[in-house]
Design a protein around this motif. Structure first.
Motif, PDB file in Angstrom:
ATOM      1  N   THR A  11       0.835  -1.201   0.000  1.00  0.00           N
ATOM      2  CA  THR A  11       0.000   0.000   0.000  1.00  0.00           C
ATOM      3  C   THR A  11       0.876   1.259   0.000  1.00  0.00           C
ATOM      4  O   THR A  11       2.040   1.225   0.420  1.00  0.00           O
ATOM      5  CB  THR A  11      -0.919   0.020   1.230  1.00  0.00           C
ATOM      6  N   LEU A  12       0.306   2.365  -0.444  1.00  0.00           N
ATOM      7  CA  LEU A  12       1.023   3.635  -0.471  1.00  0.00           C
ATOM      8  C   LEU A  12       0.775   4.455   0.792  1.00  0.00           C
ATOM      9  O   LEU A  12       1.327   5.543   0.946  1.00  0.00           O
ATOM     10  CB  LEU A  12       0.596   4.450  -1.692  1.00  0.00           C
ATOM     11  N   GLY A  13      -0.048   3.919   1.663  1.00  0.00           N
ATOM     12  CA  GLY A  13      -0.372   4.614   2.903  1.00  0.00           C
ATOM     13  C   GLY A  13      -1.358   3.790   3.702  1.00  0.00           C
ATOM     14  O   GLY A  13      -1.563   2.604   3.434  1.00  0.00           O
ATOM     15  N   ASP A  14      -1.968   4.405   4.693  1.00  0.00           N
ATOM     16  CA  ASP A  14      -2.905   3.705   5.568  1.00  0.00           C
ATOM     17  C   ASP A  14      -4.261   3.582   4.868  1.00  0.00           C
ATOM     18  O   ASP A  14      -5.071   4.502   4.874  1.00  0.00           O
ATOM     19  CB  ASP A  14      -3.060   4.464   6.886  1.00  0.00           C
ATOM     20  N   VAL A  15      -4.488   2.421   4.258  1.00  0.00           N
ATOM     21  CA  VAL A  15      -5.712   2.198   3.503  1.00  0.00           C
ATOM     22  C   VAL A  15      -6.076   0.722   3.595  1.00  0.00           C
ATOM     23  O   VAL A  15      -5.217  -0.141   3.808  1.00  0.00           O
ATOM     24  CB  VAL A  15      -5.512   2.614   2.027  1.00  0.00           C
ATOM     25  N   ASP A  16      -7.338   0.423   3.460  1.00  0.00           N
ATOM     26  CA  ASP A  16      -7.806  -0.956   3.457  1.00  0.00           C
ATOM     27  C   ASP A  16      -7.137  -1.714   2.313  1.00  0.00           C
ATOM     28  O   ASP A  16      -7.166  -1.275   1.160  1.00  0.00           O
ATOM     29  CB  ASP A  16      -9.334  -0.965   3.275  1.00  0.00           C
ATOM     30  N   LEU A  17      -6.535  -2.846   2.619  1.00  0.00           N
ATOM     31  CA  LEU A  17      -5.833  -3.622   1.598  1.00  0.00           C
ATOM     32  C   LEU A  17      -6.733  -3.978   0.425  1.00  0.00           C
ATOM     33  O   LEU A  17      -6.291  -4.026  -0.726  1.00  0.00           O
ATOM     34  CB  LEU A  17      -5.266  -4.909   2.208  1.00  0.00           C
ATOM     35  N   ARG A  18      -7.998  -4.233   0.704  1.00  0.00           N
ATOM     36  CA  ARG A  18      -8.919  -4.664  -0.341  1.00  0.00           C
ATOM     37  C   ARG A  18      -9.168  -3.583  -1.385  1.00  0.00           C
ATOM     38  O   ARG A  18      -9.618  -3.872  -2.498  1.00  0.00           O
ATOM     39  CB  ARG A  18     -10.249  -5.112   0.275  1.00  0.00           C
ATOM     40  N   VAL A  19      -8.855  -2.347  -1.039  1.00  0.00           N
ATOM     41  CA  VAL A  19      -9.056  -1.239  -1.970  1.00  0.00           C
ATOM     42  C   VAL A  19      -7.994  -1.247  -3.070  1.00  0.00           C
ATOM     43  O   VAL A  19      -8.266  -0.854  -4.204  1.00  0.00           O
ATOM     44  CB  VAL A  19      -9.020   0.110  -1.210  1.00  0.00           C
ATOM     45  N   ASP A 200      -0.618  12.029  -1.798  1.00  0.00           N
ATOM     46  CA  ASP A 200      -1.295  10.981  -1.011  1.00  0.00           C
ATOM     47  C   ASP A 200      -2.114  10.041  -1.895  1.00  0.00           C
ATOM     48  O   ASP A 200      -3.277   9.730  -1.597  1.00  0.00           O
ATOM     49  CB  ASP A 200      -2.202  11.606   0.051  1.00  0.00           C
ATOM     50  N   ILE A 201      -1.506   9.587  -2.959  1.00  0.00           N
ATOM     51  CA  ILE A 201      -2.222   8.763  -3.929  1.00  0.00           C
ATOM     52  C   ILE A 201      -2.745   7.472  -3.301  1.00  0.00           C
ATOM     53  O   ILE A 201      -2.038   6.795  -2.580  1.00  0.00           O
ATOM     54  CB  ILE A 201      -1.312   8.456  -5.132  1.00  0.00           C
ATOM     55  N   SER A 202      -4.007   7.185  -3.578  1.00  0.00           N
ATOM     56  CA  SER A 202      -4.736   5.967  -3.174  1.00  0.00           C
ATOM     57  C   SER A 202      -5.183   5.943  -1.723  1.00  0.00           C
ATOM     58  O   SER A 202      -5.796   4.973  -1.284  1.00  0.00           O
ATOM     59  CB  SER A 202      -3.930   4.691  -3.488  1.00  0.00           C
ATOM     60  N   LYS A 225       5.799  17.634   3.565  1.00  0.00           N
ATOM     61  CA  LYS A 225       5.937  16.345   4.258  1.00  0.00           C
ATOM     62  C   LYS A 225       4.883  15.323   3.821  1.00  0.00           C
ATOM     63  O   LYS A 225       4.575  14.386   4.554  1.00  0.00           O
ATOM     64  CB  LYS A 225       5.903  16.534   5.774  1.00  0.00           C
ATOM     65  N   LYS A 226       4.325  15.510   2.618  1.00  0.00           N
ATOM     66  CA  LYS A 226       3.365  14.555   2.076  1.00  0.00           C
ATOM     67  C   LYS A 226       3.953  13.909   0.827  1.00  0.00           C
ATOM     68  O   LYS A 226       4.537  14.602  -0.005  1.00  0.00           O
ATOM     69  CB  LYS A 226       2.040  15.252   1.719  1.00  0.00           C
ATOM     70  N   PRO A 227       3.819  12.589   0.681  1.00  0.00           N
ATOM     71  CA  PRO A 227       4.334  11.936  -0.531  1.00  0.00           C
ATOM     72  C   PRO A 227       3.663  12.496  -1.781  1.00  0.00           C
ATOM     73  O   PRO A 227       2.443  12.464  -1.900  1.00  0.00           O
ATOM     74  CB  PRO A 227       4.008  10.451  -0.317  1.00  0.00           C
ATOM     75  N   THR A 228       4.479  13.029  -2.679  1.00  0.00           N
ATOM     76  CA  THR A 228       3.952  13.758  -3.827  1.00  0.00           C
ATOM     77  C   THR A 228       4.687  13.363  -5.106  1.00  0.00           C
ATOM     78  O   THR A 228       5.894  13.158  -5.104  1.00  0.00           O
ATOM     79  CB  THR A 228       4.100  15.278  -3.618  1.00  0.00           C
TER      80      THR A 228
END
Length: 234
Positions: A11-19, A200-202, A225-228
């Motif tokens: 994942t690219l960040g804190d997100v539900d894996l199923r997404v 903050d993609i995805s 400080k945000k992934p861009t």
């Protein structure tokens, strides 16, 4: 019989894996016992998220990061030569794209080891998809030089390619330097040049906006400080 080297997107960040990850990826991960990773702690957290009941202590982790020397790479392939399937995990997104994973893949290919890339989020491609820029002619150039003069020169070169060749230019920056880069771009790029800023993609706070440099000058985005991912085109 040699094992298979699986390229495992994370994942690219804190997100539900199923997404962002297919069920097939999770099935593969659950049956692997050997992993090549950039950071063991990050890998352990990700694997626990995949399967909270996974026996982390029964897994083998091999380190591949920017400090890994070329002479150390053959040892990472030993489990594959012994018949074990091995998964490569990056810190975020697709392994071997803008990270050290490419080195082990190159060696695996030379050794005749099967390499299987699995589907998952790539911030670079997702940013390109949403930018409105040319997706048939593009280049990812990684990080720009840190020194001011060299960075401005690099930006001018990329802008020229974008304008004359209609080639989308994609690049990234260390998050804490995002604002500085943004300020330099709006000052030194031509007003009519178009700039896409993908943040903050995805994950839920995602923002992907394309505007002319002239429009960006009116208000800079909150990207410190945000992934861009940055993209420019004519």
């Amino acid at each position: 019989m040699k094992g298979t080297l699986y390229m495992l997107p994370t994942t690219l960040g804190d997100v539900d894996l199923r997404v962002v990850l297919p069920d097939y990826n999770l099935e593969i991960i659950n049956r692997l016992t050997h992993f090549i990773v950039e950071d063991v702690r990050t890998a352990r957290r990700f694997l626990k998220k995949v399967n909270s009941k996974i026996d982390i202590d029964a897994l083998t982790f091999l380190i591949l990061n920017e400090q890994t020397q070329e002479k150390e790479l053959p040892a990472l392939l030993q489990p594959l030569k012994e018949g074990h399937d091995v998964g490569v995990l990056s810190e975020a997104g697709c392994p071997a794209v803008a990270d050290p994973g490419a080195d082990i893949v190159r060696l695996a290919q030379l050794e005749g080891i099967r390499v299987v890339p699995l589907v998952g989020p790539s911030s670079l491609l997702m940013a390109l998809m949403a930018s409105g820029f040319n997706g048939q002619n593009f280049a990812f150039v990684g990080y720009l030089p840190i020194a001011f003069d060299k960075r401005v020169k690099a930006l001018k070169i990329l802008e020229k390619r974008a304008i004359t060749e209609n080639q989308t230019q994609i690049f990234i920056e260390t998050p804490y330097r995002n604002i500085k880069l943004m300020e330099e771009m709006v000052e030194h790029l031509q007003p009519a040049t178009h700039l896409c800023v993908a943040v903050d993609i995805s994950i839920p706070t995602e923002s992907i906006l394309t505007k002319s440099v002239a429009a960006w000058r009116k208000a800079l985005p909150d990207i410190q400080k945000k992934p861009t991912v940055f993209l420019i085109n004519k």
